[in-house]
Design a protein around this motif. Structure first.
Motif, PDB file in Angstrom:
ATOM      1  N   GLU A 194     137.022  33.642 162.734  1.00 34.26           N
ATOM      2  CA  GLU A 194     136.744  33.613 164.164  1.00 34.26           C
ATOM      3  C   GLU A 194     135.549  32.714 164.457  1.00 34.26           C
ATOM      4  OE1 GLU A 194     136.335  37.484 165.850  1.00 34.26           O
ATOM      5  OE2 GLU A 194     138.090  38.256 164.795  1.00 34.26           O
ATOM      6  N   VAL A 195     135.500  32.236 165.676  1.00 35.55           N
ATOM      7  CA  VAL A 195     134.396  31.389 166.116  1.00 35.55           C
ATOM      8  C   VAL A 195     133.272  32.292 166.610  1.00 35.55           C
ATOM      9  CG1 VAL A 195     133.714  29.584 167.728  1.00 35.55           C
ATOM     10  CG2 VAL A 195     136.013  29.582 166.760  1.00 35.55           C
ATOM     11  N   LEU A 196     132.052  31.960 166.204  1.00 34.68           N
ATOM     12  CA  LEU A 196     130.897  32.729 166.665  1.00 34.68           C
ATOM     13  C   LEU A 196     130.635  32.445 168.141  1.00 34.68           C
ATOM     14  CD1 LEU A 196     128.336  32.304 163.755  1.00 34.68           C
ATOM     15  CD2 LEU A 196     129.510  34.380 164.423  1.00 34.68           C
ATOM     16  N   LEU A 197     130.281  33.493 168.862  1.00 32.53           N
ATOM     17  CA  LEU A 197     129.873  33.333 170.252  1.00 32.53           C
ATOM     18  C   LEU A 197     128.415  32.913 170.290  1.00 32.53           C
ATOM     19  CD1 LEU A 197     131.497  36.576 171.675  1.00 32.53           C
ATOM     20  CD2 LEU A 197     132.395  34.252 171.811  1.00 32.53           C
ATOM     21  N   LYS A 198     128.004  32.342 171.399  1.00 35.19           N
ATOM     22  CA  LYS A 198     126.615  31.912 171.534  1.00 35.19           C
ATOM     23  C   LYS A 198     125.708  33.143 171.475  1.00 35.19           C
ATOM     24  CE  LYS A 198     123.504  29.332 174.474  1.00 35.19           C
ATOM     25  NZ  LYS A 198     123.338  28.595 175.732  1.00 35.19           N
ATOM     26  N   GLY A 199     124.744  33.100 170.579  1.00 31.04           N
ATOM     27  CA  GLY A 199     123.800  34.198 170.417  1.00 31.04           C
ATOM     28  C   GLY A 199     124.258  35.277 169.445  1.00 31.04           C
ATOM     29  N   GLN A 200     125.452  35.168 168.906  1.00 22.92           N
ATOM     30  CA  GLN A 200     125.972  36.169 167.966  1.00 22.92           C
ATOM     31  C   GLN A 200     125.414  35.911 166.575  1.00 22.92           C
ATOM     32  OE1 GLN A 200     130.234  36.260 167.769  1.00 22.92           O
ATOM     33  NE2 GLN A 200     130.295  37.941 166.324  1.00 22.92           N
ATOM     34  N   ALA A 201     124.995  36.983 165.916  1.00 26.06           N
ATOM     35  CA  ALA A 201     124.474  36.858 164.560  1.00 26.06           C
ATOM     36  C   ALA A 201     125.602  36.554 163.589  1.00 26.06           C
ATOM     37  CB  ALA A 201     123.775  38.150 164.153  1.00 26.06           C
ATOM     38  N   ASP A 202     125.277  35.809 162.529  1.00 25.69           N
ATOM     39  CA  ASP A 202     126.280  35.473 161.518  1.00 25.69           C
ATOM     40  C   ASP A 202     126.834  36.723 160.826  1.00 25.69           C
ATOM     41  OD1 ASP A 202     125.865  32.818 162.078  1.00 25.69           O
ATOM     42  OD2 ASP A 202     124.456  32.524 160.420  1.00 25.69           O
ATOM     43  N   SER A 203     126.004  37.745 160.737  1.00 28.31           N
ATOM     44  CA  SER A 203     126.400  38.962 160.025  1.00 28.31           C
ATOM     45  C   SER A 203     127.034  40.017 160.925  1.00 28.31           C
ATOM     46  CB  SER A 203     125.177  39.561 159.337  1.00 28.31           C
ATOM     47  OG  SER A 203     124.201  39.889 160.311  1.00 28.31           O
ATOM     48  N   ALA A 204     127.218  39.723 162.199  1.00 24.93           N
ATOM     49  CA  ALA A 204     127.801  40.703 163.124  1.00 24.93           C
ATOM     50  C   ALA A 204     129.264  40.943 162.765  1.00 24.93           C
ATOM     51  CB  ALA A 204     127.701  40.195 164.553  1.00 24.93           C
ATOM     52  N   PRO A 205     129.684  42.220 162.730  1.00 30.53           N
ATOM     53  CA  PRO A 205     131.080  42.486 162.375  1.00 30.53           C
ATOM     54  C   PRO A 205     132.035  42.018 163.472  1.00 30.53           C
ATOM     55  CG  PRO A 205     129.989  44.517 163.000  1.00 30.53           C
ATOM     56  CD  PRO A 205     128.939  43.456 162.979  1.00 30.53           C
ATOM     57  N   SER A 206     133.178  41.493 163.046  1.00 30.42           N
ATOM     58  CA  SER A 206     134.155  41.036 164.036  1.00 30.42           C
ATOM     59  C   SER A 206     135.299  42.023 164.199  1.00 30.42           C
ATOM     60  CB  SER A 206     134.705  39.666 163.638  1.00 30.42           C
ATOM     61  OG  SER A 206     135.378  39.756 162.408  1.00 30.42           O
ATOM     62  N   ASN A 207     135.409  42.993 163.297  1.00 27.36           N
ATOM     63  CA  ASN A 207     136.518  43.931 163.365  1.00 27.36           C
ATOM     64  C   ASN A 207     136.055  45.386 163.268  1.00 27.36           C
ATOM     65  OD1 ASN A 207     135.762  43.903 160.681  1.00 27.36           O
ATOM     66  ND2 ASN A 207     137.831  44.101 159.915  1.00 27.36           N
ATOM     67  N   PHE A 208     134.964  45.730 163.886  1.00 29.02           N
ATOM     68  CA  PHE A 208     134.436  47.092 163.798  1.00 29.02           C
ATOM     69  C   PHE A 208     135.358  48.058 164.526  1.00 29.02           C
ATOM     70  CE2 PHE A 208     131.546  50.497 165.317  1.00 29.02           C
ATOM     71  CZ  PHE A 208     131.259  51.029 164.082  1.00 29.02           C
ATOM     72  N   ARG A 209     135.797  49.087 163.815  1.00 34.33           N
ATOM     73  CA  ARG A 209     136.673  50.119 164.380  1.00 34.33           C
ATOM     74  C   ARG A 209     135.980  51.467 164.213  1.00 34.33           C
ATOM     75  NH1 ARG A 209     140.715  47.136 161.137  1.00 34.33           N
ATOM     76  NH2 ARG A 209     141.629  45.639 162.580  1.00 34.33           N
ATOM     77  N   PRO A 210     135.289  51.943 165.258  1.00 35.10           N
ATOM     78  CA  PRO A 210     134.505  53.169 165.108  1.00 35.10           C
ATOM     79  C   PRO A 210     135.343  54.409 164.801  1.00 35.10           C
ATOM     80  CG  PRO A 210     134.496  52.425 167.378  1.00 35.10           C
ATOM     81  CD  PRO A 210     135.143  51.358 166.581  1.00 35.10           C
ATOM     82  N   TRP A 211     136.542  54.505 165.327  1.00 38.18           N
ATOM     83  CA  TRP A 211     137.351  55.701 165.064  1.00 38.18           C
ATOM     84  C   TRP A 211     137.792  55.770 163.604  1.00 38.18           C
ATOM     85  CZ3 TRP A 211     136.600  59.517 167.995  1.00 38.18           C
ATOM     86  CH2 TRP A 211     136.324  59.328 169.331  1.00 38.18           C
ATOM     87  N   ARG A 212     138.012  54.628 163.004  1.00 36.86           N
ATOM     88  CA  ARG A 212     138.355  54.622 161.578  1.00 36.86           C
ATOM     89  C   ARG A 212     137.165  55.108 160.756  1.00 36.86           C
ATOM     90  NH1 ARG A 212     141.385  49.652 158.888  1.00 36.86           N
ATOM     91  NH2 ARG A 212     143.031  50.596 160.139  1.00 36.86           N
ATOM     92  N   VAL A 213     135.964  54.702 161.145  1.00 33.36           N
ATOM     93  CA  VAL A 213     134.756  55.155 160.452  1.00 33.36           C
ATOM     94  C   VAL A 213     134.583  56.661 160.637  1.00 33.36           C
ATOM     95  CG1 VAL A 213     132.238  54.957 160.353  1.00 33.36           C
ATOM     96  CG2 VAL A 213     133.629  52.916 160.656  1.00 33.36           C
ATOM     97  N   VAL A 214     134.852  57.169 161.837  1.00 32.07           N
ATOM     98  CA  VAL A 214     134.723  58.603 162.108  1.00 32.07           C
ATOM     99  C   VAL A 214     135.709  59.401 161.258  1.00 32.07           C
ATOM    100  CG1 VAL A 214     135.105  60.364 163.877  1.00 32.07           C
ATOM    101  CG2 VAL A 214     133.763  58.349 164.419  1.00 32.07           C
ATOM    102  N   VAL A 215     136.940  58.934 161.152  1.00 31.42           N
ATOM    103  CA  VAL A 215     137.946  59.645 160.350  1.00 31.42           C
ATOM    104  C   VAL A 215     137.553  59.645 158.876  1.00 31.42           C
ATOM    105  CG1 VAL A 215     140.336  59.547 159.538  1.00 31.42           C
ATOM    106  CG2 VAL A 215     139.831  59.262 161.964  1.00 31.42           C
ATOM    107  N   ARG A 216     137.153  58.498 158.359  1.00 32.31           N
ATOM    108  CA  ARG A 216     136.735  58.418 156.955  1.00 32.31           C
ATOM    109  C   ARG A 216     135.511  59.282 156.695  1.00 32.31           C
ATOM    110  NH1 ARG A 216     137.153  51.916 155.848  1.00 32.31           N
ATOM    111  NH2 ARG A 216     139.425  51.785 155.879  1.00 32.31           N
TER     112      ARG A 216
END
Length: 89
Positions: free
Chosen positions: A34-56
């Motif tokens: 994916e292309v970085l947005l202006k001001g977005q950190a290089d390490s910012a997640p592009s596919n963060f799914r909070p509900w998957r994290v909650v289930v795990r």
């Protein structure tokens, strides 16, 4: 063990499990192409799914708390075992 102690200890296991599960499955924009947005950190997640994290997190904390509670009831590991190791040394 009281029910509120059970809830408090389970909550502690849940928070700890949440921090353990956060980095799993996260991809950066470099990895996904994916292309970085202006001001977005290089390490910012592009596919963060909070509900998957909650289930795990919930599954891991249930397993860990189950082991803790089974040890509490059965007495597999007690403080006496640690003091016996200390006396032997």
């Amino acid at each position: 063990m009281n029910w509120y102690a059970i809830l408090a200890i389970y909550f502690l296991f849940w928070v700890l499990s949440g921090f353990i599960m956060l980095p799993f499955g996260i991809r950066t924009p470099d990895e996904t192409g994916e292309v970085l947005l202006k001001g977005q950190a290089d390490s910012a997640p592009s596919n963060f799914r909070p509900w998957r994290v909650v289930v795990r997190t919930t599954i891991l904390s249930a397993v860990l708390f189950g082991l803790y509670y089974a040890n509490y009831v059965e007495g597999w590991v007690t403080m006496d075992r640690f003091s016996a190791l200390h006396r032997a040394g």
